[in-house]
Design a protein around this motif. Structure first.
Motif, mmCIF file in Angstrom:
data_model
loop_
_atom_site.group_PDB
_atom_site.id
_atom_site.type_symbol
_atom_site.label_atom_id
_atom_site.label_comp_id
_atom_site.label_asym_id
_atom_site.label_seq_id
_atom_site.Cartn_x
_atom_site.Cartn_y
_atom_site.Cartn_z
ATOM 1 N N CYS A 81 -118.242 -28.439 -63.227
ATOM 2 C CA CYS A 81 -119.087 -28.379 -64.415
ATOM 3 C C CYS A 81 -118.184 -28.622 -65.615
ATOM 4 O O CYS A 81 -117.060 -28.120 -65.666
ATOM 5 N N PHE A 82 -118.677 -29.396 -66.561
ATOM 6 C CA PHE A 82 -117.867 -29.695 -67.738
ATOM 7 C C PHE A 82 -118.747 -29.743 -68.978
ATOM 8 O O PHE A 82 -119.972 -29.823 -68.889
ATOM 9 N N CYS A 83 -118.102 -29.671 -70.132
ATOM 10 C CA CYS A 83 -118.854 -29.755 -71.383
ATOM 11 C C CYS A 83 -118.170 -30.691 -72.368
ATOM 12 O O CYS A 83 -116.954 -30.917 -72.310
ATOM 13 N N LEU A 84 -118.991 -31.245 -73.231
ATOM 14 C CA LEU A 84 -118.594 -32.131 -74.325
ATOM 15 C C LEU A 84 -119.535 -31.862 -75.484
ATOM 16 O O LEU A 84 -120.576 -31.224 -75.311
ATOM 17 N N GLN A 85 -119.215 -32.399 -76.641
ATOM 18 C CA GLN A 85 -120.084 -32.235 -77.801
ATOM 19 C C GLN A 85 -120.553 -33.597 -78.293
ATOM 20 O O GLN A 85 -119.752 -34.431 -78.688
ATOM 21 N N VAL A 86 -121.859 -33.811 -78.248
ATOM 22 C CA VAL A 86 -122.477 -35.031 -78.748
ATOM 23 C C VAL A 86 -122.785 -34.844 -80.228
ATOM 24 O O VAL A 86 -123.208 -33.756 -80.649
ATOM 25 N N ARG A 87 -122.571 -35.883 -81.008
ATOM 26 C CA ARG A 87 -122.888 -35.822 -82.435
ATOM 27 C C ARG A 87 -124.389 -35.586 -82.601
ATOM 28 O O ARG A 87 -125.210 -36.296 -82.015
ATOM 29 N N THR A 88 -124.764 -34.607 -83.407
ATOM 30 C CA THR A 88 -126.179 -34.252 -83.547
ATOM 31 C C THR A 88 -127.003 -35.370 -84.183
ATOM 32 O O THR A 88 -128.193 -35.472 -83.903
ATOM 33 N N ASP A 89 -126.379 -36.225 -84.987
ATOM 34 C CA ASP A 89 -127.118 -37.327 -85.598
ATOM 35 C C ASP A 89 -127.361 -38.478 -84.627
ATOM 36 O O ASP A 89 -128.048 -39.433 -84.963
ATOM 37 N N ARG A 90 -126.826 -38.379 -83.393
ATOM 38 C CA ARG A 90 -126.973 -39.446 -82.398
ATOM 39 C C ARG A 90 -127.655 -38.967 -81.120
ATOM 40 O O ARG A 90 -127.670 -39.682 -80.123
ATOM 41 N N LEU A 106 -124.553 -29.786 -77.459
ATOM 42 C CA LEU A 106 -123.718 -29.362 -76.338
ATOM 43 C C LEU A 106 -124.184 -30.089 -75.080
ATOM 44 O O LEU A 106 -125.341 -29.969 -74.671
ATOM 45 N N LEU A 107 -123.288 -30.848 -74.483
ATOM 46 C CA LEU A 107 -123.575 -31.593 -73.263
ATOM 47 C C LEU A 107 -122.880 -30.899 -72.101
ATOM 48 O O LEU A 107 -121.672 -30.641 -72.152
ATOM 49 N N ILE A 108 -123.652 -30.560 -71.092
ATOM 50 C CA ILE A 108 -123.118 -29.953 -69.875
ATOM 51 C C ILE A 108 -123.301 -30.958 -68.738
ATOM 52 O O ILE A 108 -124.394 -31.491 -68.539
ATOM 53 N N GLY A 109 -122.228 -31.199 -68.031
ATOM 54 C CA GLY A 109 -122.272 -32.096 -66.883
ATOM 55 C C GLY A 109 -121.997 -31.334 -65.607
ATOM 56 O O GLY A 109 -121.236 -30.359 -65.600
ATOM 57 N N TYR A 110 -122.633 -31.762 -64.540
ATOM 58 C CA TYR A 110 -122.412 -31.185 -63.217
ATOM 59 C C TYR A 110 -122.206 -32.342 -62.251
ATOM 60 O O TYR A 110 -122.961 -33.326 -62.278
ATOM 61 N N VAL A 111 -121.179 -32.233 -61.423
ATOM 62 C CA VAL A 111 -120.915 -33.275 -60.434
ATOM 63 C C VAL A 111 -120.275 -32.632 -59.207
ATOM 64 O O VAL A 111 -119.585 -31.621 -59.307
ATOM 65 N N GLU A 112 -120.539 -33.221 -58.073
ATOM 66 C CA GLU A 112 -119.873 -32.819 -56.836
ATOM 67 C C GLU A 112 -118.992 -33.973 -56.400
ATOM 68 O O GLU A 112 -119.387 -35.148 -56.508
ATOM 69 N N SER A 113 -117.797 -33.629 -55.927
ATOM 70 C CA SER A 113 -116.846 -34.655 -55.503
ATOM 71 C C SER A 113 -115.815 -34.019 -54.588
ATOM 72 O O SER A 113 -115.455 -32.853 -54.781
ATOM 73 N N PRO A 114 -115.310 -34.771 -53.631
ATOM 74 C CA PRO A 114 -114.230 -34.230 -52.813
ATOM 75 C C PRO A 114 -112.969 -33.992 -53.650
ATOM 76 O O PRO A 114 -112.200 -33.083 -53.382
ATOM 77 N N ASP A 115 -112.772 -34.815 -54.696
ATOM 78 C CA ASP A 115 -111.583 -34.726 -55.539
ATOM 79 C C ASP A 115 -111.913 -35.361 -56.884
ATOM 80 O O ASP A 115 -111.942 -36.591 -57.009
ATOM 81 N N LEU A 116 -112.183 -34.543 -57.897
ATOM 82 C CA LEU A 116 -112.604 -35.058 -59.193
ATOM 83 C C LEU A 116 -111.529 -35.928 -59.841
ATOM 84 O O LEU A 116 -111.838 -36.967 -60.416
ATOM 85 N N GLU A 117 -110.273 -35.520 -59.748
ATOM 86 C CA GLU A 117 -109.211 -36.333 -60.351
ATOM 87 C C GLU A 117 -109.153 -37.720 -59.723
ATOM 88 O O GLU A 117 -109.001 -38.722 -60.429
ATOM 89 N N ALA A 118 -109.283 -37.799 -58.412
ATOM 90 C CA ALA A 118 -109.288 -39.097 -57.731
ATOM 91 C C ALA A 118 -110.511 -39.908 -58.148
ATOM 92 O O ALA A 118 -110.425 -41.122 -58.363
ATOM 93 N N LEU A 146 -113.407 -28.746 -68.345
ATOM 94 C CA LEU A 146 -113.938 -28.195 -67.096
ATOM 95 C C LEU A 146 -114.189 -26.707 -67.253
ATOM 96 O O LEU A 146 -113.391 -25.990 -67.859
ATOM 97 N N LEU A 147 -115.304 -26.248 -66.723
ATOM 98 C CA LEU A 147 -115.668 -24.832 -66.761
ATOM 99 C C LEU A 147 -115.447 -24.228 -65.375
ATOM 100 O O LEU A 147 -115.839 -24.823 -64.371
ATOM 101 N N PRO A 148 -114.858 -23.053 -65.306
ATOM 102 C CA PRO A 148 -114.645 -22.436 -63.992
ATOM 103 C C PRO A 148 -115.960 -21.906 -63.418
ATOM 104 O O PRO A 148 -116.781 -21.360 -64.152
ATOM 105 N N GLU A 149 -116.120 -22.089 -62.139
ATOM 106 C CA GLU A 149 -117.298 -21.536 -61.465
ATOM 107 C C GLU A 149 -117.057 -20.059 -61.223
ATOM 108 O O GLU A 149 -116.020 -19.668 -60.676
ATOM 109 N N ILE A 150 -118.021 -19.232 -61.624
ATOM 110 C CA ILE A 150 -117.860 -17.794 -61.432
ATOM 111 C C ILE A 150 -118.874 -17.218 -60.446
ATOM 112 O O ILE A 150 -118.736 -16.081 -60.022
ATOM 113 N N PHE A 151 -119.899 -18.011 -60.098
ATOM 114 C CA PHE A 151 -120.888 -17.560 -59.115
ATOM 115 C C PHE A 151 -121.574 -18.761 -58.523
ATOM 116 O O PHE A 151 -121.833 -19.742 -59.222
#
Length: 105
Positions: free
Chosen positions: A5-14, A50-62, A95-100
């Protein structure tokens, strides 16, 4: 498969334009995401940008490296950068740590 899970900030005017651009993500962009190892990828956007993304991957860096090597990703990122308050979106997300996690079994 790992969950991220990750976050970014989108410009509110866009915000409206950002949402509109994601209604029709290029088919070739979707294809390279899948090929690079991005699975169950979702984006969620709050009214304050606030943009929250969720993705599953065997290896995100790869998966990120594989995407960075594609021409279509370079074009997409060049167009998306202007929507964000800081940096390249594919390089500056937090990246946000998974806590549950409630297992589906």
């Amino acid at each position: 498969m790992q969950r991220y899970c990750f976050c970014l900030q989108v410009r509110t005017d866009r915000l409206d334009e950002y949402v509109e651009r994601h209604r029709d993500v290029w088919p070739e962009m979707q294809a390279v995401l899948r090929e690079a190892g991005w699975h169950n990828y979702s984006l969620f956007l709050r009214a304050d940008g606030l943009l929250i993304g969720y993705v599953e991957s065997p290896d995100l860096e790869a998966a990120q490296r594989a995407m960075a090597a594609t021409e279509v990703n370079a074009r997409w990122q060049a167009e998306m950068t202007e929507f964000f308050t800081a940096g390249q979106p594919d390089e500056s997300f937090v990246l946000l740590p998974e806590i549950f996690h409630l297992n589906g079994d």
